[in-house]
Design a protein around this motif. Structure first.
Motif, PDB file in Angstrom:
ATOM      1  N   LYS A 822       0.817  -1.213   0.000  1.00  0.00           N
ATOM      2  CA  LYS A 822       0.000   0.000   0.000  1.00  0.00           C
ATOM      3  C   LYS A 822       0.850   1.263   0.000  1.00  0.00           C
ATOM      4  CE  LYS A 822      -4.068  -1.987   2.249  1.00  0.00           C
ATOM      5  NZ  LYS A 822      -5.012  -1.865   3.382  1.00  0.00           N
ATOM      6  N   TYR A 823       2.046   1.189   0.558  1.00  0.00           N
ATOM      7  CA  TYR A 823       2.929   2.365   0.623  1.00  0.00           C
ATOM      8  C   TYR A 823       4.302   1.994   0.073  1.00  0.00           C
ATOM      9  CZ  TYR A 823       5.979   5.994   2.517  1.00  0.00           C
ATOM     10  OH  TYR A 823       6.904   6.993   2.650  1.00  0.00           O
ATOM     11  N   LEU A 824       4.813   2.805  -0.869  1.00  0.00           N
ATOM     12  CA  LEU A 824       6.134   2.573  -1.456  1.00  0.00           C
ATOM     13  C   LEU A 824       6.861   3.902  -1.570  1.00  0.00           C
ATOM     14  CD1 LEU A 824       8.205   0.730  -2.861  1.00  0.00           C
ATOM     15  CD2 LEU A 824       7.034   1.185  -5.022  1.00  0.00           C
ATOM     16  N   ASN A 825       8.092   3.926  -1.051  1.00  0.00           N
ATOM     17  CA  ASN A 825       8.926   5.137  -1.116  1.00  0.00           C
ATOM     18  C   ASN A 825      10.240   4.782  -1.806  1.00  0.00           C
ATOM     19  OD1 ASN A 825      10.492   7.394  -0.746  1.00  0.00           O
ATOM     20  ND2 ASN A 825       9.923   7.684   1.402  1.00  0.00           N
ATOM     21  N   ILE A 826      10.441   5.324  -3.037  1.00  0.00           N
ATOM     22  CA  ILE A 826      11.708   5.099  -3.760  1.00  0.00           C
ATOM     23  C   ILE A 826      12.375   6.440  -4.066  1.00  0.00           C
ATOM     24  CG2 ILE A 826      11.031   2.890  -4.763  1.00  0.00           C
ATOM     25  CD1 ILE A 826      10.318   4.388  -7.344  1.00  0.00           C
ATOM     26  N   SER A 827      12.121   7.438  -3.215  1.00  0.00           N
ATOM     27  CA  SER A 827      12.716   8.763  -3.441  1.00  0.00           C
ATOM     28  C   SER A 827      14.233   8.680  -3.398  1.00  0.00           C
ATOM     29  CB  SER A 827      12.214   9.745  -2.385  1.00  0.00           C
ATOM     30  OG  SER A 827      12.511   9.287  -1.080  1.00  0.00           O
ATOM     31  N   PHE A 828      14.874   9.509  -4.215  1.00  0.00           N
ATOM     32  CA  PHE A 828      16.330   9.604  -4.322  1.00  0.00           C
ATOM     33  C   PHE A 828      16.965   8.341  -4.917  1.00  0.00           C
ATOM     34  CE2 PHE A 828      15.226  12.636  -1.033  1.00  0.00           C
ATOM     35  CZ  PHE A 828      15.963  13.751  -1.396  1.00  0.00           C
ATOM     36  N   CYS A 829      16.184   7.448  -5.474  1.00  0.00           N
ATOM     37  CA  CYS A 829      16.751   6.300  -6.205  1.00  0.00           C
ATOM     38  C   CYS A 829      16.983   6.772  -7.643  1.00  0.00           C
ATOM     39  CB  CYS A 829      15.800   5.106  -6.139  1.00  0.00           C
ATOM     40  SG  CYS A 829      15.585   4.434  -4.475  1.00  0.00           S
ATOM     41  N   SER A 830      18.112   7.403  -7.853  1.00  0.00           N
ATOM     42  CA  SER A 830      18.337   8.140  -9.099  1.00  0.00           C
ATOM     43  C   SER A 830      18.491   7.251 -10.322  1.00  0.00           C
ATOM     44  CB  SER A 830      19.587   9.019  -8.953  1.00  0.00           C
ATOM     45  OG  SER A 830      20.699   8.241  -8.581  1.00  0.00           O
TER      46      SER A 830
END
Length: 1124
Positions: A822-830
Motif C-alpha cells: 500500500k505504501y512505497l517510497n523510492i525517493s532519491f533512487c536516481s
C-alpha cells in the motif's frame, strides 16, 4: 456538425477595439509572434485584428470536426479547447488561452485532422478564409509573403505525414520549416527569396528518439540539419563528454554541403523526441543549377567557413581540441556571455566564424596589465590565471567556458590585470573591429547589445574607482588586479551558496560588488544586527569574537568569506567579527543580489535551496554548542553507572531494560490493561507469566522475566540491541523470534551495515512483517530486494528512500511480488527510470513517493497509474521529466487522490491545475513549491473545482499575487496549513482574507513576503488565537494594509477596519482584463457580490455567461458576443 461549418449568412459580431485597447494590443502581439505574420507590418496586423470575429462556445460545443474542410483560424481569448481521439474517449491535447489553432483551414481547403470541442465556456476569436482573402487584396506584398510561408509549411506538413511523423493537432504547420529559418544560416543570408523558398520546399523531415545518433564522428558530411522540436547534444563517444547542447531553432552540419570533410564529433538526441529537417548536398546542387548567380554568392560565403577550418588545421589540434572548436559548439558556448545572451542563432554562428583561434603554451602571457584593450577572449580548453605584476601572487584561475575582456568590445580601456596560461590553452579571440563590422550587417542587434554594454561599463567604472581608493588606503600593499572582475568571480565561485550557478550569473554578480576597507579593531558586523551584506577578504585578517570582545573563536585570512547565509535568509547576525588588521573586503549587498537574481531565476532557486540547507547547518551548530556542557555531564554520569554495573560482560545493561519495564507498569490504567490481556491470552501463551503484577517488583534479573507482553517495551530499544539479545541465551533467541516484535521494523539505523552478506540474517524473523524501512541503506543491491520480497511476502509498506544502488530491476521485483503493498517510497533512487512499473501487480497501492527520481517520465508514469486506481498520495518533488501530461494521467486514473507534491517540478504549468480541478474532487493536500510557471489564472482554475483543501503550499511561486488566494474561498474553508513563503507579490490583504475565511487554520508561513507587515500577524492571532504564524519583519518597507479604507483620508485613524462589500464591477475587474470586464458588467444586472468572493460556484460565473442576460446585438447570434 461543428460550428465552423454552419452557414455564415449572419455576420459574426465584429470585434471593435475602440474600448478594449489592452485586449487589442495583446492580440496584435500574439499575431506578430505567429509564424504566418512574423514579417508583416504593424498596419496590416491592426487591420487583421479588426477582421477577427468573436464567438462564445458553451461547454462541450464542437468547434471543428475531423474530416470537415477547414474554413477558419481560431484564437482562444478565454477558456480552453480539448482535442479528442477518433472514438471520443480520450483527450489527446488541451489548448489554453492565447493559443492559435486551425491555421491550415484558413490557408488550404483540406480536411481537418482531429476533432476539437470547448472544455468549458470559451471566448474564441475567428478569422475566416474569406475575410483574410479580402484583406490581402489591399496588401499584395504581404499576400505574397504569406503565400510563400504557407506553401513551405504545408509542404513540410505533407512530407511529415508521408514519413508517418505524428504531431499534436495545433502543431500541424508550426513545426514546419520556412525560408526565414534557412536564412539564419550565414551562407544563405543574402540569397534571394525564390532560392530560399526552393530550399524550404526540398528539405526532408526526419524523426529521432532519445539516444539516437544523428551524426557519428568520422562519417563523411553530406547534409545539414534544422531542429524544429526537441534537443540534441554534441559529445565525445570515447569518454561521453558533452561539448554543447543544441536546441530549437538550432542548425548544424552545413559544412558538409560544400566540403568533403569528416565529422569531428558525434551528435545524439537528448530529448524524448527530436524532429529535424534535413538538407542534402545533392538537393542543394540541383537547386543551384537553376540559380547560377546565387551559386557565386554562396561560394564566397563558404570561403569564410573554409578559412575557419584552415586555421584549425594549421593549429594542429588534437582530437578533443578539434571537436571543441567546431563552429556549432563555439556558437552555443558564446551564449554564456551577457552581451550575446539575447542574440539570434544566425548572428552567433557568424560571430563564431569571425573569431580568431589562438593556442597559448604553458606560462605564456595572454594579456598584460596596462595594455590598450581591443578584444575579448573565450577559453575553449585549458586554464589561465590572474596574477600580480611580478608573477609572485595568483589572484584567480579560470577554466573552460570562461571569458574575459568583453568590456573592450565597445569602450576604450586598458587591461586591468596580467593573465597567463596555467596550462596549454585553446582560446577564441574576438576583435573590436570585427564585431563592429558584423553589427552593421545585423543592425537590429546593435542597439540592444550597446545597452547591455553601457550598463556593464558603468558598473565596471564604479568598481575601478573603488579599487583605486582601496589601493591608495593600503599604500599599494595589494595590487589592483586582486580586485578586478575575474578575481572576484574566482572568489564568488568558492561560495557554497553559488556553487551550481552559471558563468553568466557570476559575471553579472561580480560587476555588482563593491570594495570597502576597515581599520584595525573596527567592527565589521555585530551579533544581532540585520544581515544586509556578505564579505570576501582580499587583504588582511578578521576575527570572530565574543560580544564583549574578550574571546576570539576563529581567525579568517585572504580568500575567506562570511555573512552569505544572512544576506539570503534575512536572519540576524550570529556572531561579531572585527578587523584584526587593516582589511580590504569585496562586498555583495542584498540589494545587488536581488537585482541580479531577477535576471536569472534558475540561479535564484538554486541559491535559495542551498541557503536553506546552510541555515539549518548553522542552527544545528548553535544547538550543538548549547548542549556541549550537558553532554559532558552525561558522559561522566554514564561512566559512573558503568563502574557500578553488576553485569560487566554485556555491552549493554539488561537491568536497565528491566527498570524501563517496571516504569512502564507504574500507572494503574496500564496495569489493568495488562492484567486483562494476560487473563485472556494465558492459555495460548507458551511462556510462564506473572499474573500478579505486584510480583514484578521482586524480579532482580531481566532473564527471569519471560512474559511475551513486554515485547512492546523491546520496541523502544535500538534494532542493534535486538540482535544482541539473541546472543544472551537460547530462551532469549526464541523470544526474539516472536512475530509480534517484527510486524513493523526500521532498519534505517543500520544503513552502513546492511549489505548482500547481512540482509538474510537481518530478516530471520520477518515472515509476518508488514512494514519495512530501509531508508539510506545505500549498500542494498537489486538481488537484496529479491531476497526481501521472498522473505517478507506480506508487506504493506516499504521505504527504499536513498537506496542509490537500486535500479529498475530491483524495484521491478517489488512491483511484481508485493501484491498487497500500500505504501512505497523510492525517493532519491536516481537510477530508476520507471520501466519497473510495466505490468506491476501493486493494485492496492495508496501512496507512492518518487521524489528526485529524475529519469521517470510521463510514459512510465502511465504504466504505474493505470494499475493503481486506489492511489491517494503521490510525491513528485524534483521530478524534472514529469510534465502537465503526467498530472493529467494522475487526474485520469487516480480519482481518489488526496495528496500531491509537485514541488520543484520545472515543467508544471497552469494546465495541470485545470485537470485536477475537474477530476480530483477528493484532493486535500497540494504542494506547488518553486513551480515558477503557476500563475493567478491557474489558481483560479483550481478554485472552480469542489476540493476542500487541508494543506496548500505555494512557497516561491513568484508569479502569484493576492488574487490567487482571494479567488480561493470555498476551497480553503477547512484549510489547516498554508504557505506563501517567498511570494513577493503577496500583501496584507491575503492574511486578512485567510483570517476571515479559514477558521480551522493551524499554521501559516508568510516569510519572504516584503509587503506583508506585522498587521497580518495581529489580525491572524486575533481571529485564530492558537495559530502558528511564521513571518519576517520588514521595518519601513511596506505600508500596513488598510482593509476597506482610503489610505489618503484614513492615514491617521486607528479605528478598526471593517471589510467592505466588493461590487460586481470590482470583482470582474480583478479576475478579467479591465476592458473586457467593463462589457461583462454592463451585460449583467447590478447585484453586488460579497467580499468573501462567493465561493467556487460564484467565481465560476466568470466564464459561465447566461446568454439570455446578454444585451441584444445587431446582426449577431445568441451565442455570440460583441465588443462594440
Amino acid at each position: 456538425m461543428s460550428i465552423e461549418n454552419e452557414e455564415l449568412k449572419t455576420k459574426d459580431s465584429e470585434l471593435n477595439f475602440s474600448e478594449n485597447n489592452s485586449t487589442k494590443d495583446s492580440l496584435i502581439k500574439s499575431l506578430h509572434e505567429h509564424f504566418l505574420f512574423k514579417n508583416v507590418d504593424q498596419k496590416f496586423l491592426e487591420s487583421l485584428a479588426n477582421e477577427m470575429h468573436i464567438r462564445l462556445f458553451n461547454k462541450k460545443d464542437n468547434i471543428i470536426m475531423k474530416g470537415e474542410v477547414g474554413r477558419a483560424l481560431f484564437f482562444i481569448l478565454k477558456g480552453e479547447v480539448s482535442v479528442i481521439s477518433d472514438d471520443g474517449e480520450n483527450i489527446l491535447n488541451v489548448m489554453g488561452e492565447q493559443q492559435f489553432f486551425g491555421e491550415i483551414g484558413v490557408l488550404f481547403s483540406v480536411p481537418r485532422t482531429a476533432t476539437c470541442f470547448a472544455s468549458k465556456k470559451s471566448i474564441i476569436l475567428t478569422l475566416t478564409k474569406e475575410n483574410l482573402k479580402k484583406l490581402l487584396e489591399n496588401y499584395p506584398s504581404v499576400a505574397q509573403e504569406i503565400a510563400l510561408i504557407a506553401e513551405e509549411r504545408f509542404s513540410s506538413f505533407v512530407k511529415s505525414q508521408d514519413a508517418e511523423i505524428k504531431y499534436e493537432f495545433s502543431e500541424e504547420l508550426s513545426l514546419g520549416i520556412s525560408k526565414d529559418q534557412i536564412k539564419n544560416v550565414p551562407i544563405f543570408r543574402d540569397c534571394e527569396v525564390g532560392f530560399l523558398h526552393m530550399l524550404a520546399m526540398n528539405v526532408q523531415p526526419v524523426q529521432y528518439f532519445h539516444g539516437d545518433l544523428v551524426v557519428k564522428k568520422g562519417d563523411i558530411a553530406n547534409e545539414m540539419f534544422f531542429i524544429v522540436r526537441g534537443s540534441a547534444e554534441v559529445f565525445n563517444e570515447v569518454d561521453g563528454t558533452v561539448y554543447a547542447e543544441l536546441t530549437t531553432p538550432s542548425f548544424f552540419g552545413e559544412v558538409g554541403l560544400f566540403f568533403e570533410v569528416k565529422r569531428t564529433a558525434s551528435v545524439r538526441v537528448s530529448s524524448n523526441v527530436m524532429d529535424v529537417f534535413q538538407l542534402t548536398k545533392n538537393n542543394l546542387d540541383e537547386i543551384l543549377k537553376k540559380y547560377p548567380e546565387v551559386s557565386e554568392k554562396i561560394k564566397a560565403e563558404a570561403q569564410v567557413r573554409y578559412k575557419y577550418n584552415e586555421a584549425r588545421e594549421k593549429a594542429k589540434l588534437d582530437n578533443q581540441q578539434e571537436a571543441e572548436t567546431e563552429v556549432e559548439i563555439v556558437r552555443e558556448k558564446l551564449k554564456v556571455v551577457p552581451l550575446f545572451q539575447q542574440c539570434d542563432i544566425g548572428f552567433l554562428h557568424q560571430l563564431a566564424l569571425s573569431m580568431k583561434l589562438c593556442i597559448f603554451e604553458k606560462n605564456q602571457i595572454i594579456i598584460r596589465r596596462g595594455e590598450v584593450a581591443n578584444s575579448m577572449f573565450f577559453i575553449i580548453s585549458g586554464e589561465v590565471q590572474v596574477e600580480s605584476d611580478d608573477g609572485s601572487k595568483i589572484y584567480a584561475e579560470m577554466g573552460q567556458n570562461s571569458f574575459f575582456g568583453e568590456v573592450a568590445l565597445f569602450y576604450d580601456i586598458r587591461r586591468t590585470a596580467n593573465i597567463r596560461a596555467k596550462s596549454q590553452c585553446t582560446v577564441m579571440e574576438l576583435y573590436k573591429d570585427v564585431l563592429d563590422k558584423l553589427l552593421k550587417e545585423y543592425s537590429g542587434i546593435e542597439n540592444q547589445m550597446k545597452a547591455i554594454a553601457k550598463e556593464n561599463y558603468d558598473l565596471f567604472q564604479k568598481r575601478e574607482h573603488e579599487i583605486k581608493v582601496a589601493s591608495s588606503k593600503n599604500n599599494g600593499e595589494t595590487e589592483e588586479s586582486a580586485y578586478n572582475v575575474e578575481a572576484t568571480i574566482f572568489h564568488l565561485e568558492k561560495v557554497p551558496l553559488f556553487k551550481k550557478c552559471t558563468k553568466i550569473f557570476f559575471n553579472s554578480l561580480a560587476l555588482h560588488t563593491s570594495i570597502v576597507s576597515f581599520q584595525k579593531g573596527e567592527n565589521i558586523i555585530k551579533k544581532g544586527d540585520e544581515a544586509n551584506e556578505m564579505y570576501i577578504i582580499i587583504n588582511g585578517k578578521v576575527q570572530v569574537v565574543s560580544e564583549d570582545g574578550s574571546k576570539t573563536f576563529d581567525t579568517m585570512k585572504n580568500g575567506a568569506f562570511f555573512g552569505e547565509v544572512g544576506v539570503v535568509n534575512n536572519v540576524p547576525r550570529t556572531a561579531t567579527i572585527v578587523a584584526a588588521t587593516n582589511v580590504d573586503l569585496i562586498v555583495l549587498s542584498r540589494k545587488s543580489l536581488d537585482e541580479v537574481v531577477k535576471k536569472y531565476p534558475e540561479c535564484h532557486k538554486i541559491i535559495l535551496l542551498e541557503a536553506e540547507k546552510r541555515y539549518k547547518i548553522v542552527q544545528k551548530r548553535v544547538e550543538k554548542d548549547n548542549k556541549k556542557k550537558y553532554k559532558l555531564e552525561r558522559k561522566e554520569y554514564v561512566k559512573k553507572q558503568k563502574r557500578n554495573s553488576k553485569d560487566k560482560s554485556n555491552k549493554f545493561s539488561l537491568n536497565r531494560l528491566l527498570s524501563s519495564l517496571k516504569k512502564h507498569f507504574n500507572t494503574s490504567n496500564t496495569q489493568n490493561n495488562i492484567k486483562m490481556q494476560l487473563l485472556r491470552d494465558h492459555k495460548n501463551s507458551p511462556y510462564p507469566s506473572f499474573y500478579n503484577l505486584d510480583d514484578l517488583q521482586k524480579v532482580t534479573v531481566i532473564t527471569q522475566f519471560t512474559c511475551p507482553y513486554f515485547l512492546n517495551i523491546l520496541r523502544y530499544l535500538p534494532i542493534k540491541d535486538w540482535f544482541k539479545l539473541r546472543c544472551v541465551c537460547k530462551k532469549w533467541n526464541h523470544i526474539m523470534k516472536n512475530p509480534l516484535l517484527w510486524v513493523d521494523v526500521d532498519f534505517s539505523s543500520l544503513y552502513n551495515q546492511l549489505s548482500h552478506k547481512t540482509i538474510s540474517y537481518a530478516l530471520f524473523a520477518c515472515n509476518s512483517t508488514t512494514s519495512l524501512n530501509f531508508k539510506g541503506c545505500w549498500r542494498l543491491t537489486n538481488e537484496d530486494i529479491l531476497t526481501i520480497t521472498q522473505m517478507c511476502p506480506h508487506l504493506n509498506s516499504l521505504n527504499l528512500s536513498n537506496c542509490w544502488s537500486l535500479s529498475d530491476q530491483g524495484i521491478g521485483y517489488v512491483a511484481l511480488k508485493c501484491q498487497s503493498l500500500k505504501y512505497l517510497n523510492i525517493s532519491f533512487c536516481s537510477q530508476v527510470k520507471g520501466t519497473c512499473f510495466l505490468n506491476h501487480q501493486m493494485c492496492n497501492l495508496t501512496h507512492i513517493d518518487i521524489s528526485y527520481c529524475k529519469q521517470i517520465g510521463n510514459e512510465c508514469l502511465e504504466q504505474l497509474l493505470a494499475r493503481a486506481p486506489e492511489l491517494q498520495g503521490i510525491q513528485f518533488r524534483r521530478c524534472n521529466r514529469i510534465t502537465d501530461f503526467g498530472i493529467f494521467l494522475v487526474a485520469r486514473h487516480c480519482r481518489r487522490i488526496r495528496n500531491i507534491d509537485l514541488s520543484d517540478c520545472d515543467q508544471i504549468t497552469n494546465k495541470c491545475l485545470k485537470w485536477l480541478s475537474n477530476n480530483s474532487i477528493y484532493l486535500k493536500c497540494l504542494d506547488l513549491t518553486f513551480c515558477k510557471h503557476i500563475t493567478n489564472s491557474g489558481i483560479y482554475d483550481l478554485s472552480l473545482g469542489n476540493q476542500e483543501f487541508e494543506s496548500l503550499i505555494l512557497s516561491y511561486c513568484s508569479c502569484l499575487s493576492d488574487t490567487a488566494i482571494l479567488c480561493l474561498h470555498k476551497s480553503i474553508c477547512k484549510l489547516k496549513r498554508l504557505s506563501i513563503r517567498g511570494c513577493s507579490k503577496m500583501t496584507d490583504r491575503v492574511a486578512f482574507h485567510v483570517a476571515d475565511n479559514c477558521p480551522n487554520l493551524e499554521w501559516i508561513d508568510l516569510s519572504g513576503c516584503p509587503s506583508i507587515t506585522s498587521a497580518s500577524k495581529n489580525k491572524l492571532l486575533e481571529k485564530l488565537p492558537k495559530i502558528i504564524v511564521i513571518i519576517d519583519c520588514y521595518p519601513n518597507k511596506a505600508k500596513q494594509f488598510n482593509y476597506g479604507t482610503d489610505p489618503e483620508t484614513d492615514q491617521n485613524q486607528n479605528t478598526k477596519k471593517i471589510p467592505r462589500e466588493v461590487s460586481k464591477e470590482e470583482f470582474y475587474t480583478l479576475m478579467l482584463n479591465k476592458k473586457l470586464a467593463t462589457y461583462l458588467i454592463n451585460s449583467f444586472s447590478s447585484e453586488s457580490i460579497s467580499s468573501k468572493l462567493c465561493g467556487a460556484s460564484d467565481i465560476q460565473s466568470e466564464m459561465e455567461f447566461n446568454n439570455n442576460k446578454l444585451l441584444p446585438l445587431k446582426n449577431s447570434r445568441p451565442s455570440e458576443l460583441s465588443f462594440s
